[in-house]
Motif scaffolding. Structure first.
Motif, PDB file in Angstrom:
ATOM      1  N   ILE A 136       0.815  -1.222   0.000  1.00  0.00           N
ATOM      2  CA  ILE A 136       0.000   0.000   0.000  1.00  0.00           C
ATOM      3  C   ILE A 136       0.846   1.269   0.000  1.00  0.00           C
ATOM      4  O   ILE A 136       0.488   2.256  -0.627  1.00  0.00           O
ATOM      5  N   SER A 137       1.954   1.265   0.671  1.00  0.00           N
ATOM      6  CA  SER A 137       2.724   2.500   0.824  1.00  0.00           C
ATOM      7  C   SER A 137       3.968   2.544  -0.050  1.00  0.00           C
ATOM      8  O   SER A 137       4.135   3.455  -0.858  1.00  0.00           O
ATOM      9  N   LEU A 138       4.823   1.601   0.129  1.00  0.00           N
ATOM     10  CA  LEU A 138       6.106   1.639  -0.561  1.00  0.00           C
ATOM     11  C   LEU A 138       5.980   1.328  -2.048  1.00  0.00           C
ATOM     12  O   LEU A 138       6.680   1.924  -2.867  1.00  0.00           O
ATOM     13  N   GLY A 139       5.088   0.417  -2.412  1.00  0.00           N
ATOM     14  CA  GLY A 139       4.899   0.052  -3.817  1.00  0.00           C
ATOM     15  C   GLY A 139       4.548   1.243  -4.706  1.00  0.00           C
ATOM     16  O   GLY A 139       5.233   1.506  -5.710  1.00  0.00           O
ATOM     17  N   PRO A 140       3.490   2.002  -4.374  1.00  0.00           N
ATOM     18  CA  PRO A 140       3.160   3.178  -5.181  1.00  0.00           C
ATOM     19  C   PRO A 140       4.272   4.234  -5.197  1.00  0.00           C
ATOM     20  O   PRO A 140       4.468   4.915  -6.199  1.00  0.00           O
ATOM     21  N   SER A 141       4.993   4.362  -4.099  1.00  0.00           N
ATOM     22  CA  SER A 141       6.097   5.327  -4.068  1.00  0.00           C
ATOM     23  C   SER A 141       7.193   4.936  -5.052  1.00  0.00           C
ATOM     24  O   SER A 141       7.736   5.789  -5.766  1.00  0.00           O
ATOM     25  N   ILE A 142       7.524   3.679  -5.102  1.00  0.00           N
ATOM     26  CA  ILE A 142       8.551   3.199  -6.044  1.00  0.00           C
ATOM     27  C   ILE A 142       8.047   3.360  -7.477  1.00  0.00           C
ATOM     28  O   ILE A 142       8.796   3.802  -8.361  1.00  0.00           O
ATOM     29  N   ILE A 189       5.434   3.965 -23.480  1.00  0.00           N
ATOM     30  CA  ILE A 189       6.150   4.653 -22.406  1.00  0.00           C
ATOM     31  C   ILE A 189       7.626   4.653 -22.768  1.00  0.00           C
ATOM     32  O   ILE A 189       8.221   3.609 -22.992  1.00  0.00           O
ATOM     33  N   ARG A 190       8.201   5.866 -22.853  1.00  0.00           N
ATOM     34  CA  ARG A 190       9.628   6.000 -23.172  1.00  0.00           C
ATOM     35  C   ARG A 190      10.374   6.552 -21.968  1.00  0.00           C
ATOM     36  O   ARG A 190       9.861   7.388 -21.243  1.00  0.00           O
ATOM     37  N   TRP A 191      11.596   6.090 -21.802  1.00  0.00           N
ATOM     38  CA  TRP A 191      12.487   6.588 -20.742  1.00  0.00           C
ATOM     39  C   TRP A 191      13.042   7.941 -21.177  1.00  0.00           C
ATOM     40  O   TRP A 191      13.646   8.054 -22.231  1.00  0.00           O
ATOM     41  N   GLY A 223       8.269   6.983  -8.461  1.00  0.00           N
ATOM     42  CA  GLY A 223       9.658   7.319  -8.749  1.00  0.00           C
ATOM     43  C   GLY A 223      10.084   6.825 -10.123  1.00  0.00           C
ATOM     44  O   GLY A 223      10.745   7.542 -10.876  1.00  0.00           O
ATOM     45  N   PHE A 224       9.688   5.612 -10.474  1.00  0.00           N
ATOM     46  CA  PHE A 224      10.020   5.063 -11.784  1.00  0.00           C
ATOM     47  C   PHE A 224       9.359   5.879 -12.901  1.00  0.00           C
ATOM     48  O   PHE A 224      10.013   6.278 -13.864  1.00  0.00           O
ATOM     49  N   PHE A 225       8.041   6.126 -12.775  1.00  0.00           N
ATOM     50  CA  PHE A 225       7.318   6.835 -13.832  1.00  0.00           C
ATOM     51  C   PHE A 225       7.744   8.295 -13.967  1.00  0.00           C
ATOM     52  O   PHE A 225       7.523   8.908 -15.002  1.00  0.00           O
ATOM     53  N   SER A 226       8.361   8.865 -12.926  1.00  0.00           N
ATOM     54  CA  SER A 226       8.815  10.254 -13.043  1.00  0.00           C
ATOM     55  C   SER A 226       9.967  10.392 -14.038  1.00  0.00           C
ATOM     56  O   SER A 226      10.264  11.493 -14.494  1.00  0.00           O
ATOM     57  N   ASN A 280      11.663  15.516 -17.084  1.00  0.00           N
ATOM     58  CA  ASN A 280      10.510  15.974 -16.304  1.00  0.00           C
ATOM     59  C   ASN A 280      10.939  16.915 -15.188  1.00  0.00           C
ATOM     60  O   ASN A 280      10.298  17.942 -14.939  1.00  0.00           O
ATOM     61  N   TYR A 281      12.031  16.595 -14.528  1.00  0.00           N
ATOM     62  CA  TYR A 281      12.534  17.434 -13.438  1.00  0.00           C
ATOM     63  C   TYR A 281      13.086  18.751 -13.990  1.00  0.00           C
ATOM     64  O   TYR A 281      12.906  19.809 -13.384  1.00  0.00           O
ATOM     65  N   ARG A 282      13.746  18.690 -15.122  1.00  0.00           N
ATOM     66  CA  ARG A 282      14.275  19.894 -15.753  1.00  0.00           C
ATOM     67  C   ARG A 282      13.125  20.840 -16.117  1.00  0.00           C
ATOM     68  O   ARG A 282      13.187  22.035 -15.871  1.00  0.00           O
ATOM     69  N   GLU A 283      12.067  20.277 -16.692  1.00  0.00           N
ATOM     70  CA  GLU A 283      10.902  21.088 -17.061  1.00  0.00           C
ATOM     71  C   GLU A 283      10.213  21.650 -15.812  1.00  0.00           C
ATOM     72  O   GLU A 283       9.819  22.813 -15.781  1.00  0.00           O
ATOM     73  N   PHE A 284      10.083  20.842 -14.796  1.00  0.00           N
ATOM     74  CA  PHE A 284       9.421  21.257 -13.562  1.00  0.00           C
ATOM     75  C   PHE A 284      10.157  22.404 -12.883  1.00  0.00           C
ATOM     76  O   PHE A 284       9.541  23.340 -12.379  1.00  0.00           O
TER      77      PHE A 284
END
Length: 176
Positions: free
Chosen positions: A28-34, A52-54, A37-40, A59-63
């Motif tokens: 419930i907690s750690l799974g969605p967090s991981i 879905i492309r890597w 993180g992956f999808f970011s 995303n962080y640069r744009e943010f």
């Protein structure tokens, strides 16, 4: 020293009892967090069947660095860090001081304890209503106090910086 759970397989009892809780924590907690993180680091849109492309840190640069929205994002990040630092520091410091005061044999200790434990008893909705009435600019206690000094506030807490300070104050009061 004797072990409370016996010998052999009985020693595993506490660990086996922890397994369901750990499983649900990871699920419930750690799974969605991981997964987040992956999808970011991808260009995932959430549309079923879309590729879905890597894309790495794009995303962080744009943010953080691209366009007007990045300035708003940095402002929000700054406010979040200020809020977290101020609330944590003040709340723990005052909590220690108040804990020492509550355990002293002083005059008015029972009144102080009542005021101190009021946020625990009151719900969030009641707290919000109480503070909105307290800060009410047309006759609330703060407005009357300001009137003693010839000051008035038509929009008490209405300005963003003023509202942010009140949010920090109420958060500290509610969770002290």
């Amino acid at each position: 020293m004797s072990y409370h759970f016996g010998r052999g397989w009985s020693k595993l009892t506490p660990y086996l009892l922890l397994l369901p809780g750990l499983f649900f924590y990871f699920l419930i907690s750690l799974g969605p967090s991981i997964a987040t993180g992956f999808f970011s680091f991808t260009d995932a849109t959430g549309i079923k069947g879309a590729p879905i492309r890597w894309i790495g840190l794009d995303n962080y640069r744009e943010f953080l660095f691209m366009g007007r929205a990045s300035l708003d994002n940095l402002d929000a990040l700054k406010r979040t860090l200020i809020f977290s630092f101020v609330v944590t520091t003040v709340q723990f410091t005052l909590g220690l001081i108040v804990a020492l005061i509550v355990n002293q044999k002083l005059k008015f200790t029972n009144i102080f304890r009542t005021i101190y434990f009021m946020p625990v008893i009151l719900g969030v909705v009641i707290q919000g209503l109480m503070w909105s009435l307290f800060l009410y600019p047309l006759g609330g206690p703060v407005a009357k106090f300001l009137a003693l000094f010839g000051m008035r506030s038509e929009f008490l807490g209405g300005q963003p910086t003023e509202a942010f300070a009140w949010v920090i104050f109420v958060q500290i009061w509610a969770n002290l």
